[in-house]
Design a protein around this motif. Structure first.
Motif, PDB file in Angstrom:
ATOM      1  N   UNK A   1     -19.172  18.278  43.909  1.00  0.00           N
ATOM      2  CA  UNK A   1     -18.347  18.778  42.808  1.00  0.00           C
ATOM      3  C   UNK A   1     -17.700  17.574  42.133  1.00  0.00           C
ATOM      4  N   UNK A   2     -17.564  17.568  40.814  1.00  0.00           N
ATOM      5  CA  UNK A   2     -16.948  16.432  40.136  1.00  0.00           C
ATOM      6  C   UNK A   2     -15.507  16.205  40.599  1.00  0.00           C
ATOM      7  N   UNK A   3     -15.144  14.943  40.734  1.00  0.00           N
ATOM      8  CA  UNK A   3     -13.780  14.556  41.116  1.00  0.00           C
ATOM      9  C   UNK A   3     -13.166  13.766  39.962  1.00  0.00           C
TER      10      UNK A   3
ATOM     11  N   UNK B   1      -9.899   5.319  42.587  1.00  0.00           N
ATOM     12  CA  UNK B   1     -10.222   5.889  41.274  1.00  0.00           C
ATOM     13  C   UNK B   1     -11.619   5.470  40.827  1.00  0.00           C
ATOM     14  N   UNK B   2     -12.050   4.270  41.239  1.00  0.00           N
ATOM     15  CA  UNK B   2     -13.388   3.791  40.877  1.00  0.00           C
ATOM     16  C   UNK B   2     -14.468   4.716  41.440  1.00  0.00           C
ATOM     17  N   UNK B   3     -14.306   5.181  42.678  1.00  0.00           N
ATOM     18  CA  UNK B   3     -15.347   6.011  43.292  1.00  0.00           C
ATOM     19  C   UNK B   3     -15.293   7.467  42.830  1.00  0.00           C
ATOM     20  N   UNK B   4     -14.223   7.857  42.121  1.00  0.00           N
ATOM     21  CA  UNK B   4     -14.179   9.204  41.552  1.00  0.00           C
ATOM     22  C   UNK B   4     -15.169   9.294  40.397  1.00  0.00           C
ATOM     23  N   UNK B   5     -15.580  10.501  40.045  1.00  0.00           N
ATOM     24  CA  UNK B   5     -16.563  10.696  38.978  1.00  0.00           C
ATOM     25  C   UNK B   5     -16.015  10.345  37.606  1.00  0.00           C
ATOM     26  N   UNK B   6     -14.773  10.728  37.358  1.00  0.00           N
ATOM     27  CA  UNK B   6     -14.143  10.527  36.053  1.00  0.00           C
ATOM     28  C   UNK B   6     -12.712  10.049  36.259  1.00  0.00           C
ATOM     29  N   UNK B   7     -12.181   9.309  35.281  1.00  0.00           N
ATOM     30  CA  UNK B   7     -10.793   8.855  35.350  1.00  0.00           C
ATOM     31  C   UNK B   7     -10.088   9.115  34.033  1.00  0.00           C
ATOM     32  N   UNK B   8      -8.980   9.839  34.108  1.00  0.00           N
ATOM     33  CA  UNK B   8      -8.090  10.019  32.969  1.00  0.00           C
ATOM     34  C   UNK B   8      -6.786   9.299  33.333  1.00  0.00           C
TER      35      UNK B   8
END
Length: 278
Positions: free
Chosen positions: A115-117, A133-140
């Motif tokens: 699932x997207x993180x 945060x780098x290994x998460x799919x998206x960063x806001x």
């Protein structure tokens, strides 16, 4: 009567000390809750993060995960230096015990959950927190967010996903700059280098993260799962590099050089690595 699994879940959530875990309308929100140390993690924190991600993984009603930190000052600033001893974060360093943090497993879980993180970066994302945060799919990111590395300043490093995967995102030259210089970058600078997807005002951060999460929930879960697997497959070899990196880090933590970085940080004095170049 409640199902045993539900009772066990409630009992586990009640045991959480360092993490706030919430589920609502298909979204799991995981919040690192140690604002007194800028949301730095200790062994307990990492264990709770892994449990929360795995629970979201197993819950078919959850389609997306948001990872963030408590407060406005920090998303996460990496390992809590106060908990770092001469052989790791719980004195279990060396060939057998690792660094005392299940950080490899946490990275693997964030990448593996089908699932997207979304990382909602509300402040400092430094050191090991930057890698998260780098290994998460998206960063806001909030406009007030600050990004950067600190490992070489405090006698540490992440030579796995923290370097190899970072280089895929921002390019080799920029990744080397981030690690070699240990400077700090604004949210806008991070966006310009491709490290961040979107920058919003601080008060709009969670609204933006939940907005993207809502859009993701409208998409086919199987399609998203297979897309994530495909994206991960291209960089799957980094997992092996990460194992080598963490093994070497466990041994490095037992050195005087690593101890100098930690001690200087805790004593709030200039670090002196010159003697280790002799």
């Amino acid at each position: 009567m409640e199902k045993a699994s539900t009772i066990n879940e409630q009992a586990k959530k009640a045991d959480l000390q360092d993490v706030i875990y919430e589920k609502k309308k298909g979204i799991a929100k995981i919040t690192i809750n140690r604002p007194e140390v800028y949301n730095a993690f200790r062994a307990q924190t990492v264990k709770e993060l892994i449990w929360s991600f795995r629970d979201a993984w197993d819950d078919n009603e959850i389609g997306v995960v948001i990872l963030t930190g408590t407060g406005e000052k920090a998303f996460c600033t990496g390992g809590d230096q106060k908990g770092k001893g001469d052989s790791g974060y719980d004195s279990s360093g060396g060939l057998g015990g690792g660094i005392g943090l299940e950080i490899e497993e946490l990275h693997r879980t964030i990448r593996g959950i089908p699932k997207p993180v979304i990382a909602a970066v509300n402040g400092y994302a430094i050191g090991g927190g930057h890698v998260l945060h780098v290994v998460c799919d998206l960063t806001i990111a909030s406009e007030t967010a600050i990004f950067g590395q600190s490992g070489p300043k405090v006698g540490s490093y992440d030579a796995g996903y923290g370097t190899a995967y970072l280089a895929r995102i921002v390019g080799e030259k920029k990744a080397r700059e981030i690690w070699y210089l240990c400077e700090k970058y604004s949210a806008q600078e991070a966006k310009e280098m491709g490290l961040v997807n979107k920058v919003v005002p601080p008060e709009k951060l969670m609204e933006a993260a939940e907005g993207w999460a809502g859009k993701i929930l409208e998409k086919s879960p199987t399609a998203l799962k297979m897309l994530k697997i495909s994206f991960n497959a291209d960089s799957a070899n980094i997992d092996g590099i990460s194992q080598l990196a963490m093994g070497s880090l466990a041994m490095f933590y037992q050195s005087e050089e690593s101890a100098e970085g930690r001690d200087a940080f805790l004593e709030k004095r200039p670090v002196d690595f010159k003697k280790f170049r002799k």
